[in-house]
Design a protein around this motif. Structure first.
Motif, short mmCIF file in Angstrom:
data_model
loop_
_atom_site.label_atom_id
_atom_site.label_comp_id
_atom_site.label_asym_id
_atom_site.label_seq_id
_atom_site.Cartn_x
_atom_site.Cartn_y
_atom_site.Cartn_z
N UNK A 7 31.46 17.60 -13.27
CA UNK A 7 31.78 17.23 -14.66
C UNK A 7 31.79 18.44 -15.59
N UNK A 8 31.17 19.53 -15.17
CA UNK A 8 31.11 20.71 -16.05
C UNK A 8 32.25 21.69 -15.78
N UNK A 9 32.41 22.11 -14.51
CA UNK A 9 33.40 23.17 -14.24
C UNK A 9 34.71 22.63 -13.67
N UNK A 37 24.41 21.93 -8.72
CA UNK A 37 23.02 22.21 -9.07
C UNK A 37 22.92 23.61 -9.67
N UNK A 38 22.00 23.79 -10.59
CA UNK A 38 21.72 25.13 -11.12
C UNK A 38 22.22 25.33 -12.54
N UNK A 42 24.64 22.61 -14.35
CA UNK A 42 23.73 21.49 -14.60
C UNK A 42 23.30 21.45 -16.06
N UNK A 43 23.55 20.33 -16.75
CA UNK A 43 23.17 20.27 -18.16
C UNK A 43 21.65 20.18 -18.32
N UNK A 44 21.17 20.42 -19.52
CA UNK A 44 19.73 20.39 -19.80
C UNK A 44 19.26 18.95 -19.94
#
Ligand code: ZN
Length: 104
Positions: A7-9, A37-38, A42-44
């Protein structure tokens, strides 16, 4: 087999490298994300499950049970579309896995 997409990259996530995370804040669960992961992706978030555990039938049901129990506790979903996006990927994966079992 359908690939998991971060979902992020936006790149593919291998099951073993993935994590599903979300935030519990007061009475709200929100910001569900399926990511690598990482720190890079990985969001906060303050709650998580390793992706490989959720891709097992037992882990998938355990995750659903977790959500139902939070519901029983009176918690709400802050942004349901983020959970919908995560479960859409999980459902497709589980569906294909079950089809493979039936065909063997
Ligand atoms: Zn990523």
């Amino acid at each position: 087999m359908a690939k998991f997409i971060c979902d992020t990259c936006g790149r593919e996530v291998q099951v073993i490298d993935g994590i599903v995370s979300w935030t519990r804040e007061g009475n709200t669960l929100k910001n569900f994300k399926l990511t690598h992961k990482g720190d890079q992706c990985q969001p906060a978030n303050n709650r998580y499950r390793e992706l490989y555990t959720i891709t097992l039938a037992s882990g998938f049901m355990e995750f659903v049970q977790y959500l139902l129990e939070r519901w029983e506790d009176g918690l709400e979903l802050g942004d349901p579309q983020t959970l919908r996006k995560v479960t859409r990927q999980l459902n497709l994966h589980m569906h294909e896995k079950l089809l493979m079992l039936v065909e063997e």
